[in-house]
Write an enzyme that holds these catalytic residues in place. Structure first.
Site, PDB file in Angstrom:
ATOM      1  CB  SER A 183      -0.931   0.005   1.213  1.00  0.00           C
ATOM      2  OG  SER A 183      -1.756  -1.137   1.236  1.00  0.00           O
ATOM      3  CG  ASP A 184       3.546   2.506   3.222  1.00  0.00           C
ATOM      4  OD1 ASP A 184       2.606   3.299   3.341  1.00  0.00           O
ATOM      5  OD2 ASP A 184       4.146   2.021   4.194  1.00  0.00           O
TER       6      ASP A 184
END
Length: 395
Positions: free
Chosen positions: A168-169
């Site tokens: 997600s990062d």
């Protein structure tokens, strides 16, 4: 110096992964990136480990090359003035403070655009600047859970699982790069900057792609399929005589060629397996037949045959095997850089390969405040002024 972003100045107030991954990419492309931390260092990843190389965190090393580093106390008025002076000269500012923090410091977009109308201002938060969750913090693991990604990762037996990296990062960092580059291009026409509101939650939900679309079209909540594909068969891992390998048959032609290479010539004409839709309906039967066949030979045998037949396949590599791959060497996906504390450091190379303006690794991941004096002198500060700021613990 080469790179398509030479001449672009980036002021980086982010830490951990999403923001630093974005600014490392911009730095790889030639931008002058100034990484800002609190005195003593405030990027948590400097302490995430082991492993460490001579006390330098491997995690920190992965996302911070091609930057200069300064320390500034943002809680002090003089520190905030330094940021304003740097922002006045910058093309891009990026941060990942929680919603409301930059506003409290007077470093929000509306405040900074008054001194630099051309500034591209990218704010990364867990959930964005609007909506009922805007005040909540967001770490990758929580985002993977809330976004639905964990609900479709793993098997029914394993329960929900996270992906092996902070995906997600990474996705948010990539979206930040896209947003910034597009805003820089638009500025060429308008002469004006703009703010970019990026949320980890939005980025991960947008990356659900076909899984989300399957639900939106059918109304059926997807189940965890492990290494199987919800829409394609056979598209999964199979055990061979010595190890597992991945098989990715994306169309009927590939299915026919796979069966021919494996000596299973009757399968493509079998009514149960004529089309992908049929193969989906009869997944268990087909998988059982193929599993028995694959276990008769080693993975290298099948890989050779299927590669010759033009069927996508590959071994399941561990990290050592990945970086031993000849393809990795040929594509410069493993690079080395000298670090003043860690020594010679191995890093993953950039996946972007330009024909005229190549990506380059020019700077090691910086130590805390390594370039503070250098950057402040570029702002016009004298030696005695810098020493005074040190004494006041502003830098």
């Amino acid at each position: 110096m080469s790179g398509p972003l030479v001449g672009i100045k980036v002021l980086d107030l982010s830490r951990v992964l999403a923001g630093p991954y974005c600014t490392m990419t911009l730095g790889d492309l030639g931008a002058d990136v100034i990484k800002v931390e609190s005195p003593g260092g405030s990027d948590d990843t400097r302490h995430w480990g082991p492993p460490f190389q001579n006390n330098v965190s491997a995690y920190y090393l992965c996302a911070n090359r091609n930057k200069r580093a300064i320390t500034v106390n943002l809680k002090s008025e003089k520190g905030r003035q330094i940021i304003k002076d740097l922002a006045k000269q910058s093309d891009v500012l990026i941060h990942n403070f929680k919603y409301g923090t930059m506003e409290k410091w007077g470093l929000d977009y509306d405040s900074l655009k008054s001194i630099n109308p051309g500034l591209i201002y990218c704010g990364i938060t867990g959930f964005g600047k609007t909506g009922p969750y805007k005040h909540l913090p967001g770490y990758d693991f929580v985002i993977q859970a809330m976004s639905g990604l964990m609900s479709i990762t793993g098997t029914e037996e394993s329960g929900p699982m996270k992906v092996g990296v902070a995906i997600s990062d990474v996705l948010t960092g990539m979206n930040a790069v896209i947003g910034i580059l597009a805003a820089l291009n638009e500025r060429n026409q308008s002469g004006l900057g703009q703010s970019i509101d990026l949320a980890l939650f939005d980025s991960q939900v947008s990356a659900l792609v076909n899984a989300a679309s399957n639900y939106l079209v059918s109304g059926k909540v997807p189940k965890r399929l492990g290494n199987e594909h919800p829409n394609i068969v056979p598209y999964q891992t199979f055990k061979t005589k010595d190890r597992e390998m991945a098989i990715a048959v994306g169309n009927d032609g590939q299915f026919k060629r796979m069966c021919s290479a494996m000596g299973l010539d009757s399968l493509p004409s079998d009514e149960r397996f004529l089309t992908n839709e049929k193969r989906l309906e009869n997944r268990k039967v087909l998988t059982s037949i193929l599993s028995d066949a694959f276990q008769q030979e080693n993975a290298s045998h099948w890989q050779s045959l299927l590669n010759q037949a033009g069927v996508p396949c590959g071994p399941i590599n561990d990290m050592k095997a990945v970086f031993d791959e000849e393809q990795i060497q040929a594509r410069n996906m493993l690079v080395e850089v000298d670090h003043p504390e860690a020594g010679k450091v191995s890093l993953v190379g950039s996946p972007i390969h330009y024909s005229r303006t190549p990506v380059s690794v020019r700077k090691h991941p910086p130590m805390v405040g390594e370039h503070t004096e250098e950057v402040l002198k570029e702002l016009g500060l004298k030696e005695y002024e810098i020493n005074s700021l040190k004494a006041e613990k502003v830098i």
